[in-house]
Write a protein that holds these residues in place. Structure first.
Motif, PDB file in Angstrom:
ATOM      1  N   ALA A 274       0.216  -4.364   0.829  1.00 17.51           N
ATOM      2  CA  ALA A 274      -0.831  -4.785  -0.097  1.00 17.51           C
ATOM      3  C   ALA A 274      -1.323  -6.197   0.228  1.00 17.51           C
ATOM      4  O   ALA A 274      -2.517  -6.469   0.139  1.00 17.51           O
ATOM      5  CB  ALA A 274      -0.329  -4.718  -1.531  1.00 17.51           C
TER       6      ALA A 274
ATOM      7  N   LEU B 196      -5.661  -0.262  -0.196  1.00 22.68           N
ATOM      8  CA  LEU B 196      -4.858  -0.330   1.023  1.00 22.68           C
ATOM      9  C   LEU B 196      -5.640   0.109   2.253  1.00 22.68           C
ATOM     10  O   LEU B 196      -5.287  -0.233   3.374  1.00 22.68           O
ATOM     11  CB  LEU B 196      -3.595   0.512   0.881  1.00 22.68           C
ATOM     12  CG  LEU B 196      -2.641   0.058  -0.222  1.00 22.68           C
ATOM     13  CD1 LEU B 196      -1.393   0.920  -0.210  1.00 22.68           C
ATOM     14  CD2 LEU B 196      -2.286  -1.404  -0.090  1.00 22.68           C
TER      15      LEU B 196
ATOM     16  N   ALA C 145      -3.547  -5.901   3.220  1.00 26.74           N
ATOM     17  CA  ALA C 145      -4.810  -5.291   2.800  1.00 26.74           C
ATOM     18  C   ALA C 145      -5.701  -6.323   2.109  1.00 26.74           C
ATOM     19  O   ALA C 145      -6.915  -6.361   2.344  1.00 26.74           O
ATOM     20  CB  ALA C 145      -4.539  -4.115   1.868  1.00 26.74           C
TER      21      ALA C 145
END
Length: 77
Positions: A61, A45, A64
Motif C-alpha cells: 500500500a 493497489l 502504491a
C-alpha cells in the motif's frame, strides 16, 4: 524494499520502505511525511484496484501511494 523516484517538484528520493510501525520510511523526511499524511486513507493497489486503507506497515500500500503521488523509477526488494 528500496524505492527510487522523484517528487512533484523534481527532487529525487531513495527510500527504504521497511514495513515497521515506528519507522516505516527511511531515507527521506518528505516521503515519510507524505506516507504519514495519507495513513488511514484509501489507496488503490493497482490502476483498477483493489482498494484498501493505507497502513504504514503495509509495504504494498505504501508503494502504491508513492506511485500515485510521485514518479517511481525503481522498486527493489
Amino acid at each position: 524494499m528500496l524505492v527510487t523516484g522523484m517528487l512533484e517538484d523534481g527532487a529525487a528520493y531513495q527510500v527504504d520502505v521497511t514495513g515497521q510501525e515506528g519507522q516505516p520510511i527511511v531515507g527521506s523526511r518528505r516521503v515519510r511525511a507524505l506516507v504519514e499524511q495519507y495513513a488511514g486513507q484509501s489507496v488503490l493497489l493497482g490502476p483498477l484496484g483493489p482498494q484498501r486503507d493505507l497502513e504504514v506497515t503495509d509495504t504494498a500500500a505504501v508503494i502504491a501511494l508513492l506511485r500515485q503521488h510521485t514518479t517511481v523509477v525503481e522498486v527493489r526488494s
